[in-house]
Write an enzyme that holds these catalytic residues in place. Structure first.
Site, PDB file in Angstrom:
ATOM      1  N   CYS A  52      50.437 -50.755  43.614  1.00 19.50           N
ATOM      2  CA  CYS A  52      50.320 -49.652  44.574  1.00 19.50           C
ATOM      3  C   CYS A  52      51.359 -48.567  44.382  1.00 19.50           C
ATOM      4  O   CYS A  52      52.423 -48.798  43.828  1.00 19.50           O
ATOM      5  CB  CYS A  52      50.526 -50.173  46.001  1.00 19.50           C
ATOM      6  SG  CYS A  52      49.211 -51.129  46.666  1.00 19.50           S
ATOM      7  N   CYS A  56      50.683 -46.980  49.814  1.00 11.35           N
ATOM      8  CA  CYS A  56      49.590 -47.946  49.937  1.00 11.35           C
ATOM      9  C   CYS A  56      49.656 -48.650  51.294  1.00 11.35           C
ATOM     10  O   CYS A  56      50.695 -49.155  51.689  1.00 11.35           O
ATOM     11  CB  CYS A  56      49.724 -48.966  48.809  1.00 11.35           C
ATOM     12  SG  CYS A  56      48.456 -50.215  48.788  1.00 11.35           S
TER      13      CYS A  56
END
Length: 153
Positions: A52, A56
């Site tokens: 991520c 995220c």
């Protein structure tokens, strides 16, 4: 020697795996899902397999499971190509292999229904699960289960 190879791979692929590189500032950016850090680093969580940007919207991971990366090479194609070069199969094929191997274990060691096994291995579409299982294993899950029970006798 494996440590040297692993370290070399990490350096060439942008892994910042040094304890000093997980700063309190970066950790706070992850916890806060702070988008202003998105182009500064990426992170991966070993236990869940997610990769991520700091923004995220995922659960806050355990800090010891987080690895920091300086870049992500920005291309799903690059990831696909690199994965295939390292494993010899595509990411999708790898995931299917892992799921089907888990399904075989369930079929051999439990009496769970085929639909329940499909869900347990991450394939909620039972007919797709059965079709893929037969394509890769040569038998339907039910046939595989029957054959494994006969082999026990």
């Amino acid at each position: 020697m494996p440590d040297r190879i692993n370290h070399s791979f990490q350096q060439s692929h942008g892994v910042l795996n040094d304890e000093n590189l997980m700063t309190n500032e970066k950790w706070q950016a992850i916890i806060d899902n702070d988008a202003s850090y998105n182009n500064q680093f990426f992170y991966a969580v070993k236990t869940t397999g997610i990769f991520c940007k700091p923004s995220c919207k995922s659960r806050v991971p355990k800090k010891e499971n987080v690895r920091i990366f300086s870049n992500a090479h920005g291309s799903p194609y690059h990831l696909h190509r690199t994965f295939k070069k390292m494993k010899g199969i595509t990411p999708v094929e790898y995931i299917q292999q892992v799921r089907l191997n888990a399904a075989k274990e369930y079929l051999i060691h439990t009496n769970k229904a085929i639909a329940d096994i499909a869900i347990c291995v991450g394939m909620p579409n039972t007919s797709y699960f059965i079709t893929l299982f037969k394509k890769k294993m040569g038998h339907t899950p039910a046939q595989f289960r029957q054959m494994s029970k006969r082999e026990e006798l």
